[in-house]
Design an enzyme around this catalytic site. Structure first.
Site, PDB file in Angstrom:
ATOM      1  CE  LYS A 117      41.303  40.350  42.486  1.00  7.55           C
ATOM      2  NZ  LYS A 117      42.015  40.741  43.695  1.00  7.55           N
TER       3      LYS A 117
ATOM      4  CD  GLN B  53      41.890  43.103  46.532  1.00  5.08           C
ATOM      5  OE1 GLN B  53      41.310  42.199  45.945  1.00  5.08           O
ATOM      6  NE2 GLN B  53      42.996  43.640  46.066  1.00  5.08           N
TER       7      GLN B  53
ATOM      8  CG  ASP C 141      46.711  35.247  45.356  1.00  4.67           C
ATOM      9  OD1 ASP C 141      47.265  34.715  44.356  1.00  4.67           O
ATOM     10  OD2 ASP C 141      46.877  36.427  45.646  1.00  4.67           O
TER      11      ASP C 141
END
Ligand code: NAP
Length: 290
Positions: A52, A96, A119
């Site tokens: 990322k 994460q 997200d």
């Protein structure tokens, strides 16, 4: 059988982002910033966050990986997020997953400012998926949708199965597919006789997290198989569906590879979302100034 690679779709998304940022450059607008929090040293998670960060660099975004040990308390982790929420330089925050079992992932995710929730995992943003107006769409499910669109696979009126009902993949994917007029069925670990039903579906999205739990010959002839699974074993990365190039090759119409399929899309959509949230924040400032 057509192999639905993620790379061409990701490259198109990257090109669109770079084109948009060229305009930002001319107007001297600050480029997006993504903050990623990594708890612990799980090798798979470390690889994901590094990818990322690499993609951020490639596109000119600024980024940081905040690495903390597994011994961190939930409160300490939430305090890091609260600081990032307050930091006007930060456009997107990603925690994460998975987190250590001692920490409530739901409570940690809920700490993220929905306007920085890249997200789409806060309750507020998940709720907006139901009304059809999310700020951004969750990375993996929207990556699946983007991929289907890119390869001209219409879901309208099709019988689509999702195997797996997590909040990261299966559940939001139900709504993104419904929005595109698919007829959606969902299977999970308590579903009975899944195998006997699989041949009813034109498109099957598999996200169970079990290496080679299914194989192409179990699906309908000419089905499209989207394998979201990423499993690590001594054989390397494997999907949830056995990549059966002998029996399966002539049986199904198209399938995503693992690696090189949906995983690539997830990172591309993360970049797209970071840009979208940064744009919202920049526009909000401009409106305040005018
Ligand atoms: P998860 O939270 O563990 O959820 C797995 C889901 O699969 C659950 O709903 C579970 O049912 C269901 N399930 C498990 N075994 C099953 C079986 N034999 N038959 C039917 N359903 C079954 O996993 P996740 O986070 O959704 O991830 C799923 C997979 O996708 C993993 O391999 C993960 O690494 C991968 N993933 C990939 C990306 C990407 O970028 N490509 C992103 C996210 C996740 P219950 O609800 O009944 O327990």
């Amino acid at each position: 059988m057509i192999i639905l690679k993620g790379a061409p779709v990701s490259q198109k998304i990257q090109a669109d982002i770079l084109q948009e940022l060229a305009g930002w450059n001319l107007r001297k607008i600050k480029f997006p910033h993504l903050s990623v929090i990594l708890v612990g040293e799980d090798p798979a998670s470390s690889i994901y966050v590094t990818r990322k960060e690499d993609m951020c660099k490639k596109l000119g975004f600024s980024s940081e990986i905040i690495r903390v040990s597994t011994g961190i308390s939930q409160r300490e982790l939430q305090n890091i997020i609260i600081d990032l929420n307050k930091n006007s330089s930060v456009d997107g925050i990603l925690v994460q997953l998975p987190l250590p079992v001692s920490i409530s992932a739901r409570e940690v995710l809920e700490t993220i400012d929905p306007l920085k929730d890249v997200d789409c995992l806060t309750e507020k943003n998940l709720g907006k998926i139901l009304t059809g107006h999310p700020l951004v769409q969750p990375c993996t499910p929207s990556g699946v949708m983007e991929m289907l669109k890119h390869y001209n696979i219409s879901v309208q009126g099709k019988n689509v199965a999702i195997i797996g009902r997590s909040l990261i993949v299966g559940v939001p994917l139900i709504h993104l597919l419904l929005k595109e007029n698919a007829s959606v069925s969902v299977f999970h670990s308590k579903s009975e006789k899944i195998e006997s039903q699989l041949k009813n579906f034109d498109i099957v999205c598999v996200a169970v997290g079990k290496s080679h739990a299914f194989k192409y010959s179990q699906f309908k002839h000419d089905a499209v198989v989207i394998d979201v699974g990423i499993n690590r074993s001594s054989k390397g990365l494997t999907g949830d569906v056995l990549n059966d190039m002998t029996e399966g090759k002539n049986h199904i119409k198209a399938a995503t590879p693992v690696p090189g399929g949906v995983g690539v899309m997830t990172i591309a959509m993360l970049m797209k979302n970071t840009l979208a949230l940064a744009k919202l924040r920049r526009n909000a400032y401009e409106n305040l100034e005018s």
